[in-house]
Design a protein around this motif. Sequence first.
Motif, short mmCIF file in Angstrom:
data_model
loop_
_atom_site.label_atom_id
_atom_site.label_comp_id
_atom_site.label_asym_id
_atom_site.label_seq_id
_atom_site.Cartn_x
_atom_site.Cartn_y
_atom_site.Cartn_z
N ASN A 459 -15.70 67.86 117.08
CA ASN A 459 -14.26 67.88 117.19
C ASN A 459 -13.42 66.74 117.32
O ASN A 459 -12.96 66.35 118.68
N ILE A 460 -13.45 66.14 116.33
CA ILE A 460 -12.65 64.75 116.12
C ILE A 460 -11.14 65.16 115.57
O ILE A 460 -11.13 65.85 114.34
N ASN A 461 -10.02 64.93 116.04
CA ASN A 461 -8.75 65.24 115.55
C ASN A 461 -7.88 64.04 115.35
O ASN A 461 -7.61 63.44 116.34
N LEU A 462 -7.20 64.21 114.07
CA LEU A 462 -6.34 63.04 113.73
C LEU A 462 -5.09 64.01 113.38
O LEU A 462 -4.79 64.58 112.55
N THR A 463 -3.81 63.64 114.35
CA THR A 463 -2.46 64.26 113.99
C THR A 463 -1.50 63.28 113.81
O THR A 463 -1.35 62.57 114.94
N ASN A 464 -0.75 63.42 112.83
CA ASN A 464 0.46 62.39 112.71
C ASN A 464 -0.07 61.12 112.89
O ASN A 464 0.54 60.17 113.49
N VAL A 465 -0.94 60.78 111.98
CA VAL A 465 -1.52 59.41 112.04
C VAL A 465 -1.42 58.80 110.65
O VAL A 465 -1.44 59.41 109.61
N THR A 466 -0.74 57.64 110.80
CA THR A 466 -0.58 57.12 109.45
C THR A 466 -1.19 55.48 109.61
O THR A 466 -0.92 54.67 110.47
N ILE A 467 -2.02 55.22 108.59
CA ILE A 467 -2.95 53.95 108.52
C ILE A 467 -2.71 53.42 107.03
O ILE A 467 -2.87 54.08 106.15
N LYS A 468 -2.25 52.12 107.01
CA LYS A 468 -2.13 51.40 105.89
C LYS A 468 -3.14 50.20 105.98
O LYS A 468 -3.73 49.82 106.65
N GLY A 469 -3.37 50.03 104.47
CA GLY A 469 -4.21 48.68 104.25
C GLY A 469 -5.56 48.63 104.54
O GLY A 469 -6.14 47.70 104.89
N VAL A 470 -6.14 50.05 104.63
CA VAL A 470 -7.71 49.93 104.76
C VAL A 470 -8.52 49.92 103.76
O VAL A 470 -7.94 50.49 102.46
N GLU A 471 -9.48 49.52 103.63
CA GLU A 471 -10.54 49.29 102.62
C GLU A 471 -11.19 50.49 102.24
O GLU A 471 -11.30 51.08 101.27
N ASN A 472 -11.51 51.29 103.39
CA ASN A 472 -12.25 52.72 103.17
C ASN A 472 -11.56 53.53 104.09
O ASN A 472 -11.53 53.40 105.42
N PRO A 473 -10.72 54.81 103.76
CA PRO A 473 -10.25 55.73 104.58
C PRO A 473 -10.97 56.18 105.68
O PRO A 473 -10.77 56.19 106.88
N GLU A 474 -12.33 56.65 105.32
CA GLU A 474 -13.09 57.37 106.32
C GLU A 474 -14.61 56.93 105.82
O GLU A 474 -14.99 56.89 104.58
N SER A 475 -15.50 56.81 106.76
CA SER A 475 -17.21 56.97 106.68
C SER A 475 -17.62 57.64 107.72
O SER A 475 -17.71 57.18 108.72
N VAL A 476 -18.04 59.00 107.54
CA VAL A 476 -18.31 59.89 108.54
C VAL A 476 -19.77 60.31 108.48
O VAL A 476 -20.27 60.90 107.18
N GLU A 477 -20.95 60.30 109.10
CA GLU A 477 -22.15 60.63 109.15
C GLU A 477 -22.52 61.44 110.21
O GLU A 477 -22.29 60.88 111.36
N ASN A 478 -23.08 62.74 110.00
CA ASN A 478 -23.73 63.30 111.23
C ASN A 478 -22.45 63.69 112.33
O ASN A 478 -22.84 63.44 113.56
N SER A 479 -21.42 64.46 111.72
CA SER A 479 -20.44 64.77 112.58
C SER A 479 -19.73 66.12 112.00
O SER A 479 -19.86 66.10 110.77
N ALA A 480 -19.36 67.00 112.92
CA ALA A 480 -18.43 68.08 112.37
C ALA A 480 -17.32 67.49 111.53
O ALA A 480 -16.85 66.29 111.77
N PRO A 481 -16.66 68.35 110.82
CA PRO A 481 -15.69 67.85 110.01
C PRO A 481 -14.58 67.22 110.70
O PRO A 481 -13.95 67.87 111.84
N VAL A 482 -13.96 65.91 110.43
CA VAL A 482 -13.03 65.50 110.93
C VAL A 482 -11.62 66.42 110.78
O VAL A 482 -11.35 66.79 109.44
N LYS A 483 -10.91 66.79 111.75
CA LYS A 483 -9.83 67.52 111.53
C LYS A 483 -8.57 66.66 111.45
O LYS A 483 -8.00 66.09 112.08
N TYR A 484 -7.87 66.81 110.32
CA TYR A 484 -6.64 65.83 109.69
C TYR A 484 -5.63 66.90 109.77
O TYR A 484 -5.58 68.00 109.19
N LEU A 485 -4.52 66.44 110.42
CA LEU A 485 -3.10 67.25 110.19
C LEU A 485 -2.04 66.11 110.01
O LEU A 485 -1.87 65.33 110.97
N ASN A 486 -1.44 66.32 109.15
CA ASN A 486 -0.23 65.43 108.65
C ASN A 486 -0.70 63.93 108.92
O ASN A 486 0.15 63.27 109.39
#
Length: 500
Positions: A459-486
């Motif tokens: 239960n990892i949640n990101l809502t109304n998050v804006t991230i600029k200038g990263v090399e890799n948007p995500e790297s996720v291992e052994n986790s329930a799906p990250v929930k993204y909203l807007n």
Amino acid sequence: MQSITINYLFMKNYKNNTYIILLLISCALISCKQNQSKANDDSVENTEKISTKDTIWEQADKIIAEITIPEFQDKEFNIKDYGAVSDGNTNNSEAFKEAIAACNEAGGGKVIVPKGKFLTGPIHLKSNVNLHLAEGAEVLFSKNKQDYLPVVHTSYEGVELMNYSPLIYAKGQKNIAVTGKGTLNGQADNDNWWPWCGAERYGHQEGEPKQKDEHNLPTLRKMNEDGTPVEERVFGEGHQLRPLFFETLECENILVSGVTFINAPFWVVHPLKSKNITVDGITVNSHGPNNDGCDPEYSKNVHITNCLFNTGDDCIAIKSGRNEDGRRVNIPSENIVIENCEMKDGHGGVVMGSEISAGVRNVYVRNCKMDSPNLDRVIRIKTNTLRGGFVDGVYVKNVEVGSVKEAVLKINTHYGIYDNQEGAFMPSIKNVYLEDITVENGGKYGVLIKGREQSPVENINLTNVTIKGVENPESVENSAPVKYLNTMINDIKMENQTMK
């Protein structure tokens, strides 16, 4: 059928008609009431589900409102009246001790440190005493290690022991404070305390003793593993474990306000087994080894607000004991509200771990700013299967981030595995919410999660998050799906993923 039965009863025994009618009406009313009750229960349940998100920050406000902030009598005890000399060279330990004792015996008040430089050994606070530093006051803590003896009950990296006294220390006290506009200078540097960490950049020279020598940390950790009583874990003279700056042990109603901490030997503000803690408007500007800014441990009801952290390690690190000690004490750190703070250099802005064996719950972070090319992570959770422990409920809202080096959110349950940090205690991480976050320069990762196959992150949640200038948007291992909203990372809208 029901109508036929009623008619038959009327015909069979008209004398009982009244009783039957009353019985039928009663049954109908009960049935109606039960249906209404169920409807009400369903309504309550649905309301709770709908309003949970809305009440999160109300819970944070409630925690703040319930924290007891100490109040003090309008009495002043100036350390100069007890013989203190502001030349920066005279040891004023006795003057501090006598002023604090007099204040405590009088029922409390302020112990005043006036403008000037005052050298002292460790300061031990007592109940109902507010150590108040006037503007222009600087307390210089002695570089003579003998001044920090005899040993006291303290802690080192999540393990209790008898060691050099913290520079400011209180055990079992109520209603204590350190306030004012002055400076607390630990005078730790590459010639004092810091070389014991063992790093050349902090003044350690090859062949000199260091904290990782067998008689230091390895011995303490073996005592932890074996369950050696704390009073038998005696270190201090002949050992190289640095003292904390300000530690409260088993205290209640604590206020740290306005003062500046510099040149710390080790962790700076360390509430241990304490409750009702307010840290308001302090500045921590200390870049030594393990110079965490504020580390609540086994502590409850903590409010950290309006502070500036510019540190050599984590800005704020929430802890709850290391390995066997954490499981023995078994007091989670909980109900911690962090707001209106600024984080600059540091390994992490707000961190949970790695000494986290008793667990952490209910952490609220809001309205903060973080910005430094030397800030490694914004939110970080770190543990392993020797630590175990849990993190349940981390809520982050309205955080502005300029630059961060590694990750905006990092969760790692494999922390320290290259130092043989594997055991039988599977950690649990769940219910993390990031909302209304903006990051201008996100570094290597937006979201970096490394869970365990046996215990995936949940239960990892990101809502109304804006991230600029990263090399890799995500790297996720052994986790329930990250929930993204807007949520946008590198101008790409993030979509919910499948199990990883």
